[in-house]
Design an enzyme around this catalytic site. Structure first.
Site, PDB file in Angstrom:
ATOM      1  N   TYR A 109       0.823  -1.207   0.000  1.00  7.91           N
ATOM      2  CA  TYR A 109       0.000   0.000   0.000  1.00  7.91           C
ATOM      3  C   TYR A 109       0.855   1.254   0.000  1.00  7.91           C
ATOM      4  O   TYR A 109       0.755   2.090  -0.899  1.00  7.91           O
ATOM      5  CB  TYR A 109      -0.945   0.030   1.202  1.00  7.91           C
ATOM      6  CG  TYR A 109      -1.752   1.313   1.264  1.00  7.91           C
ATOM      7  CD1 TYR A 109      -2.936   1.426   0.555  1.00  7.91           C
ATOM      8  CD2 TYR A 109      -1.302   2.409   1.993  1.00  7.91           C
ATOM      9  CE1 TYR A 109      -3.674   2.604   0.576  1.00  7.91           C
ATOM     10  CE2 TYR A 109      -2.021   3.597   2.021  1.00  7.91           C
ATOM     11  CZ  TYR A 109      -3.207   3.679   1.315  1.00  7.91           C
ATOM     12  OH  TYR A 109      -3.903   4.857   1.335  1.00  7.91           O
ATOM     13  N   GLY A 161     -11.860   3.630   5.139  1.00  4.13           N
ATOM     14  CA  GLY A 161     -11.145   2.738   4.231  1.00  4.13           C
ATOM     15  C   GLY A 161     -10.276   1.728   4.952  1.00  4.13           C
ATOM     16  O   GLY A 161      -9.272   1.258   4.416  1.00  4.13           O
ATOM     17  N   HIS A 220      -3.520  -0.190   9.546  1.00  3.11           N
ATOM     18  CA  HIS A 220      -2.168  -0.214   8.973  1.00  3.11           C
ATOM     19  C   HIS A 220      -1.107   0.060  10.033  1.00  3.11           C
ATOM     20  O   HIS A 220       0.077  -0.168   9.796  1.00  3.11           O
ATOM     21  CB  HIS A 220      -2.041   0.842   7.866  1.00  3.11           C
ATOM     22  CG  HIS A 220      -2.740   0.493   6.594  1.00  3.11           C
ATOM     23  ND1 HIS A 220      -2.268  -0.436   5.695  1.00  3.11           N
ATOM     24  CD2 HIS A 220      -3.895   0.954   6.072  1.00  3.11           C
ATOM     25  CE1 HIS A 220      -3.093  -0.524   4.664  1.00  3.11           C
ATOM     26  NE2 HIS A 220      -4.089   0.299   4.868  1.00  3.11           N
ATOM     27  N   ARG A 233     -12.275  -3.142   9.406  1.00  5.71           N
ATOM     28  CA  ARG A 233     -12.860  -4.450   9.107  1.00  5.71           C
ATOM     29  C   ARG A 233     -13.284  -5.160  10.397  1.00  5.71           C
ATOM     30  O   ARG A 233     -12.806  -4.838  11.484  1.00  5.71           O
ATOM     31  CB  ARG A 233     -11.855  -5.328   8.354  1.00  5.71           C
ATOM     32  CG  ARG A 233     -11.815  -5.088   6.848  1.00  5.71           C
ATOM     33  CD  ARG A 233     -10.838  -6.065   6.205  1.00  5.71           C
ATOM     34  NE  ARG A 233     -10.815  -5.949   4.756  1.00  5.71           N
ATOM     35  CZ  ARG A 233     -11.517  -6.710   3.921  1.00  5.71           C
ATOM     36  NH1 ARG A 233     -12.326  -7.640   4.409  1.00  5.71           N
ATOM     37  NH2 ARG A 233     -11.422  -6.554   2.613  1.00  5.71           N
ATOM     38  N   TYR A 236     -18.045  -1.349   0.970  1.00  7.15           N
ATOM     39  CA  TYR A 236     -17.279  -0.270   0.358  1.00  7.15           C
ATOM     40  C   TYR A 236     -16.962  -0.562  -1.105  1.00  7.15           C
ATOM     41  O   TYR A 236     -16.909   0.331  -1.929  1.00  7.15           O
ATOM     42  CB  TYR A 236     -15.970  -0.056   1.117  1.00  7.15           C
ATOM     43  CG  TYR A 236     -16.138   0.812   2.318  1.00  7.15           C
ATOM     44  CD1 TYR A 236     -16.357   2.175   2.189  1.00  7.15           C
ATOM     45  CD2 TYR A 236     -16.104   0.278   3.594  1.00  7.15           C
ATOM     46  CE1 TYR A 236     -16.522   2.987   3.296  1.00  7.15           C
ATOM     47  CE2 TYR A 236     -16.268   1.076   4.708  1.00  7.15           C
ATOM     48  CZ  TYR A 236     -16.475   2.426   4.556  1.00  7.15           C
ATOM     49  OH  TYR A 236     -16.649   3.213   5.653  1.00  7.15           O
TER      50      TYR A 236
END
Length: 266
Positions: free
Chosen positions: A4, A116, A121, A156, A173
């Site tokens: 990412y 998102g 992360h 999530r 999403y």
């Protein structure tokens, strides 16, 4: 290896980038319900949500810790010739140093969004409190909203992922992923430390091989996230929890949403 931050995800943006109308409608309804006009997007990525919010008349400041994502968002802004896009600010900023990186207007923004599945992360620490980076980041993000403003977080449903060893491919999403996710979970002394998702996409452009994309997440359970909010904010806030954009009651075993969304009014 997580692909990412280095921007590799952008080559898969045909799979990830376009959000559902349900997600757009839900976000706009929440912001308008609370009378929000100024929005800080602290996980803007290439600018998907931010661009939409500018289109809808909000004054938006977007930030991300990835140089690649900020550069991409600025290119998106430059491509939009409408006058309203001259108001869109985009800055490189890190959650861990957010008050130094972003100057808030007056008492703060009407709304701060971090969506998102971005917060997971954050790597855990090796110390006695593995959630310390989360706590620092949440404290800094919360500090950017004005009294009476709102914060919107999502993540999530890691509770379900850890329970079943599986992850939903399609979520509210983004619901057009068409292959599969190969999942692995790293544990340390029985505690889940990292979830690695390898997305497998169909080939494109006449190619024979499937495409793969890998991303790492550091899973925080729902009760852990709720407890962090309570500790940071004390008792003076309103917290509405949604599962796949529908009101959700923690512990409801009959509903297993793919995504939890938190709307917090301070």
């Amino acid at each position: 290896m997580d692909q990412y931050a280095d921007g590799h995800i952008l080559s898969f943006w045909d799979c990830f980038g376009k959000k559902t109308e349900e997600s757009k409608t839900w976000l706009l309804n929440i912001l308008r319900k609370h009378g929000c006009k100024t929005v800080l997007d602290v996980a803007c990525g290439p600018g998907t949500e931010s661009e939409m919010l500018v289109e809808e008349g909000f004054t938006v400041l977007s930030s991300d810790a990835s140089d690649v994502m900020i550069t991409t968002a600025k290119k998106t802004r430059a491509a939009r010739k409408e006058a309203i896009f001259s108001t869109w600010e985009i800055k490189l900023a890190n959650w861990l140093t957010l008050p130094e990186d972003i100057q808030k207007p007056g008492e703060g923004f009407d709304a701060v969004i971090c969506v998102g599945n971005s917060l997971p992360h954050l790597p855990f620490t090796d110390g006695p409190d593995r959630l310390q980076p989360y706590k620092v980041s949440l404290t800094n993000i919360i500090s950017m909203v004005r009294p009476g403003g709102i914060l919107i977080f999502d993540h999530r449903n890691f509770d379900c992922i850890l329970e079943t060893g599986k992850s939903m491919l399609n979520t509210v999403y983004r619901n057009t992923l068409t292959k599969r996710i190969e999942l692995s979970i790293d544990y340390e002394k029985g505690v889940p430390q990292m979830i690695i998702m390898n997305y497998i996409f169909p080939p494109i452009g006449g190619q024979q091989q499937t495409r793969t994309f890998s991303i790492d997440f550091y899973p925080v359970l729902l009760n852990e996230f709720n407890q962090m909010l309570s500790t940071i904010l004390g008792g003076t806030f309103q917290h509405s929890l949604y599962g796949d954009f529908k009101p959700y009651t923690p512990g409801d075993v009959h509903v297993k949403p793919g995504v939890f969304s938190h709307v917090v009014r301070v």
